[in-house]
Scaffold this motif. Sequence first.
Motif, short mmCIF file in Angstrom:
data_model
loop_
_atom_site.label_atom_id
_atom_site.label_comp_id
_atom_site.label_asym_id
_atom_site.label_seq_id
_atom_site.Cartn_x
_atom_site.Cartn_y
_atom_site.Cartn_z
N GLU A 1 -0.57 0.37 0.72
CA GLU A 1 -1.42 0.29 -0.47
C GLU A 1 -2.83 0.81 -0.17
O GLU A 1 -3.45 1.46 -1.02
CB GLU A 1 -1.47 -1.16 -0.97
CG GLU A 1 -0.12 -1.65 -1.51
CD GLU A 1 -0.11 -3.14 -1.81
OE1 GLU A 1 -1.11 -3.82 -1.47
OE2 GLU A 1 0.88 -3.62 -2.37
N LYS A 2 -3.30 0.55 1.04
CA LYS A 2 -4.61 1.07 1.44
C LYS A 2 -4.58 2.59 1.49
O LYS A 2 -5.52 3.26 1.05
CB LYS A 2 -5.00 0.51 2.81
CG LYS A 2 -6.32 1.05 3.35
CD LYS A 2 -6.62 0.52 4.74
CE LYS A 2 -7.92 1.14 5.28
NZ LYS A 2 -8.22 0.66 6.64
N GLU B 1 -6.74 5.18 -0.58
CA GLU B 1 -7.55 6.12 0.20
C GLU B 1 -7.30 7.56 -0.26
O GLU B 1 -8.25 8.33 -0.47
CB GLU B 1 -7.17 5.95 1.68
CG GLU B 1 -7.94 6.77 2.67
CD GLU B 1 -7.47 6.47 4.09
OE1 GLU B 1 -6.92 7.39 4.73
OE2 GLU B 1 -7.66 5.32 4.56
#
Length: 703
Positions: A81-82, A86
């Motif tokens: 998810e990061k 990003e």
Amino acid sequence: MKKSTPLLVGAYAVALGAAQAQTAVPPVAAIKPKQLTMLGNTRTDNYYWLNERSNPEVISYLEAENAYFDQVMAPVKGLEEKLYAEIKGRIQEKDESVPYRDNGYYYYTRFEEGAEYPIYCRKKGSVKAPEEVLLNANVLGKGKPYYQIGGWEVSDNNQLLAFSEDTVSRRLYTLRFKDLKTGKLYPEAIPNTGGEAVWAADNKTVFYTRKDVTTLLPYQVYRHTLGSDPKQDALVYEEKDNTYSMDLSRSKSRKYIGVQLHSTLSSEFRYLEAANPTGELKVFWPREKDHLYEVEHMGDKFYVRTNWQSPNYRLVETPITNTAKSAWKELVPHRKDVFLENMELFRNYLVLGERKEGLLQLSVRDWKSGKQHYLNFGEPAYTAAISVNREFDTPVLRYTYTSLTTPASTYDYDMVTHKKTLLKEQKVLGGFKKEDYVTERIYATAADGTRIPISVVYKKGFKKDGKAPMLQYAYGSYGISTNPAFSPARLSLLNRGFAFAICHIRGGQEMGREWYEAGKLLRKKNTFTDFTDCSKYLIQQKYTSPATLFAQGGSAGGLLMGAVVNMHPELYKGVLAGVPFVDVVTTMLDASLPLTTSEYDEWGNPNQKEYYDYMLSYSPYDNIKAQAYPNMLVTTGLHDSQVQYFEPAKWVAKLRAMKTDKNLLLLHTDMAAGHGGASGRFKSIHDVARQYAFMFLLLGIKA
């Protein structure tokens, strides 16, 4: 059909129900042996049943694999998810393309903030004129799990729009029509088309292709009169040879409508005047073995890019009144070291897209003086390509440029003054600076002595000590060249110490037509050994090591992945195989499958023993053996129109049963998508984040 035993037992129950389990247990597909006999050889396919798309047991298996994938990947779900956030954060969400001029209007696409799909627009006479929205794909695709605009074309009077849409991802497009004065859609909707439409000069007649719903090959050309019942449409042409496909076009001059018929090794062009839509199609030059050609028109001549007696192509011209070869006049001769890729005609200039030593070049020739010059790009590995140039009477060439360190850029080039004007470089948010990254062009030596180009990129500070991770990519089929191009998403790898390498292996066309010929049919294995020889070279030169090297390929590049893991599994930490074509023999023996008969010239016809035996010797599915394999992530789409979902599903099932290691083997099926994955610019980022998270899981990268 006899009802099969439910699969959701044993391992499936663990995979689907034991969310708290410490160790995920992979699904085990049922074994149902099927004997496949051909040319005196019998193969046993234990997983042939997985091709039954409508069988609930098949869907249950795919869903169980997805559940297992989710369980294994749970430790890096937060990182995935990061990564998504990003990568998405580098995209300028509110954006638009550089407008191009066509028939008095400036056309462009734009994106609104947060929107998945493009909005197609135009302005009359000036880029400062009021905007007119032609299509808003966000509105048309609202509530649909998949949506894609296929093609669109405006009539000569600028008042009518033909466009196509796909809501399943099978590339069976529905053709629609819109009145641009009122904004209303016409009632007719024509299903199962190839996605393209070409207007005649009368502003009421449209030509389109229709696909075979089983093979997905466009094989018929129809003529439609706007406002009439599509059931009454006239059949203009039908291709009886199912090794051929077809495309429609309108010449840059707008004078001719063309039907391009093409197989792997031969083509044929038929045409009629756009002002006479009920006329008969003329054959420019009859199809013949080993002859590919393309035609464009300007003034009183046709211009032909042809490989007749010229493997790397040459350019000839011929009067529109005589298209016989005896009338052809050579303009650009064949060159052994230069592949003529495409052309663009202007009133005073000829622009050629050429490929030399694997890199694209743009040359400009003055028609009157004959003087020629090349554009200079100043990087060791890059991609420069002719862009949209709809008008003849201009000294300005529109082209695009990118490299592994340079975002996609659009330029205008004055062919008189030789001045370049940068119109737009794709903005990359998040503090990106191109000078922070390094690109190289290096060469590996194959076992037979052939030098294989490799394009490499990494962030400054990268150490060639054999410890760094690397993602090695290639395709290597159909003569498709893999060009060095920028990827905003790839920064998430480079910024974490990865290097990225593109291997320009045989089977592509980077080094000319012979490069392609040396990687197809009975020489296909060169593609695979080129890739592994590149891997060995990159390891030897300490860019990476077997403990940190990942390989990636999709579709025919997925075949490449399947072959190399059978041959040299010890070289790779992990493999990313997207929509992989891995059951070569069975697929090529099934003429009902999409893209089978039209590809005999690429892979060979397995009904002939010589080709059957050779294909069987490398087909990834048929050559799985009891050995250790790398960690693998295999992805597919249930509605894939090119590589059917059951090929990767069968491959994974058989690998599970035979491999001797405890490495990860994951299958993820997008139940709503096809060959290209999810539609929409943000949905597709999930696919990339998933792949990166898989590699980071294996390397222990946690942030």
